[in-house]
Enzyme design. Structure first.
Site, PDB file in Angstrom:
ATOM      1  N   ARG A  75       0.850  -1.187   0.000  1.00 16.08           N
ATOM      2  CA  ARG A  75       0.000   0.000   0.000  1.00 16.08           C
ATOM      3  C   ARG A  75       0.885   1.237   0.000  1.00 16.08           C
ATOM      4  NH1 ARG A  75       1.831   1.840   4.000  1.00 16.08           N
ATOM      5  NH2 ARG A  75       0.701   3.786   3.682  1.00 16.08           N
ATOM      6  N   GLY A  76       0.254   2.376  -0.279  1.00 17.24           N
ATOM      7  CA  GLY A  76       1.008   3.604  -0.473  1.00 17.24           C
ATOM      8  C   GLY A  76       1.116   3.867  -1.961  1.00 17.24           C
ATOM      9  N   ALA A  77       0.765   5.073  -2.390  1.00 16.79           N
ATOM     10  CA  ALA A  77       0.662   5.359  -3.822  1.00 16.79           C
ATOM     11  C   ALA A  77       1.921   4.996  -4.623  1.00 16.79           C
ATOM     12  CB  ALA A  77       0.283   6.824  -4.024  1.00 16.79           C
ATOM     13  N   ASP A 130      -2.043  10.917  -2.141  1.00 22.64           N
ATOM     14  CA  ASP A 130      -2.236   9.876  -3.151  1.00 22.64           C
ATOM     15  C   ASP A 130      -2.576  10.450  -4.515  1.00 22.64           C
ATOM     16  OD1 ASP A 130      -2.560   6.836  -1.900  1.00 22.64           O
ATOM     17  OD2 ASP A 130      -2.753   8.438  -0.447  1.00 22.64           O
ATOM     18  N   ASN A 182      -5.865  12.114   0.299  1.00 19.08           N
ATOM     19  CA  ASN A 182      -4.959  11.338   1.143  1.00 19.08           C
ATOM     20  C   ASN A 182      -5.810  10.519   2.102  1.00 19.08           C
ATOM     21  OD1 ASN A 182      -2.197  10.668   1.875  1.00 19.08           O
ATOM     22  ND2 ASN A 182      -2.575  11.737   3.799  1.00 19.08           N
TER      23      ASN A 182
END
EC number: 5.3.1.23
Length: 356
Positions: free
Chosen positions: A57-59, A247, A257
């Protein structure tokens, strides 16, 4: 701005996403902090599922994971002709594209590789495959370099003292170092970060599970708070600036976000606290005019009804948006890998991309 540190001087963590020998390796973030485990993924479908279920996860991290998914397809495809290979390529592209809707890095990475392939359709098939693999690795390496630059830009403009952050925009959310993670690590190395406040970030607890784990692992001075304690620590004068990831940032400076970010921005304004977003250029979507156009992912009710696998609420209806949108009027500055962007954002973001 001078880059003064190397990645290995700022963190002891390995890369969160890597590709080698026809395998995508990812830290399973669902298991943290109870267990640190790097898992291997050898099919496009398994990479897509890992993105969807937030193993990764995390853009920036999911952008790199998706790119490596295409590299994996290229190296494992049994297609005997270029047409057959391209049919499979577009299927892999769609499978990865349809995993999560909000983070623009996912689409940016996939479209970057797709565009490159379509520009080289006359090349031999083996060369097209090599192009895909090399471009995916380039995307990952560029992310680390971008984070390093953002870390140094951010350290130049943020005040010495106590910072507050939300969710996890650290090394785990990117290929390495993090967006917010790079900034706080550079400040820690410089001695200007006194304390990093961490919101727990319900419902999935990325602040408590992930940020607390990775920043304490690297020796930063951190303190965890419940999400609803943020206003109180601001009121007590214990926060000098707020720094969050993003994001998707759009043309007017609005940004999406993790849910709860907007709340912090409003509180920051009330208490006169600078509020910064940190994101690479790949997270900026100039095709959207305002935050109202950003698609917001809604996730399973189970994330709210349970905590750590234990049921904490009766079977009632749940609204579980994964992101919110912070209007640009609350944003002090946007720290990018090219420079810090200040208001007016509509003009200065356009200027930033005009410098490309």
């Amino acid at each position: 701005m001078e880059v003064r540190y190397k990645p290995e001087e700022l963190t002891k963590l390995p890369r969160s996403v890597e590709y080698k020998e026809r395998t995508v390796y990812m830290i399973n973030q669902r298991l943290l902090p109870r267990e640190f485990k790097v898992e291997a993924f050898r099919t496009v479908e398994s990479v897509a599922e890992a993105i969807k279920n937030m193993t990764v996860r995390g853009a920036p991290a999911i952008g790199a994971a998706a790119a490596f998914g295409l590299a994996l397809y290229a190296e494992t495809s049994k297609a005997k002709s270029k047409d057959e290979f391209m049919d499979g390529f577009y299927k892999a592209y769609e499978t990865l594209k349809n995993t999560r809707p909000t983070a623009v890095n996912l689409f940016w990475a996939l479209n970057r590789i797709k565009k490159l392939v379509e520009e080289h359709l006359e090349d031999p098939l083996d060369e097209i495959k090599s192009l895909i693999v090399n471009e995916a690795q380039k995307i990952a390496d560029e992310d680390v370099e971008a984070n390093l630059r953002m870390g140094h830009y951010g350290a130049e403009v943020l005040p010495e003292g106590n910072l507050l952050t939300h969710c996890n925009a650290g090394s785990l959310a990117t290929v390495h170092l993090g967006t917010v993670g790079a900034v706080v690590r550079v400040m820690h190395k410089d001695g200007s970060l006194k304390l990093l406040w961490l919101d727990e970030t319900r419902p999935v607890l990325q602040g408590a599970r992930l940020s607390a784990w990775e920043y304490s692992y690297d020796g930063l001075n951190v303190k965890l708070i419940a999400d609803n304690a943020a206003a109180f620590v601001m009121q007590q004068g214990l926060v000098d600036a707020i720094i969050v990831g993003a994001d998707r940032i759009v043309a007017n400076g609005d940004f999406a976000n993790k849910i709860g970010t907007y709340m912090l921005a409003v509180l920051a304004r009330e208490h006169g606290i600078p509020f910064f977003a940190v994101a690479p250029l790949s997270s900026i979507d100039m095709s959207l005019k305002s935050g109202k156009e950003i698609p917001i992912e809604e996730r399973s009710p189970e994330e709210v009804l349970t905590c750590g696998g234990c049921r904490i609420a009766p079977d009632v209806p749940v609204y579980n948006p994964a992101f919110d949108v912070t209007p640009h009027k609350y944003v002090t500055g946007i720290i990018t890998d090219k420079r810090v962007v200040w208001p007016p954002f509509k003009r200065n973001l356009k200027k930033l991309f005009g410098e490309q």
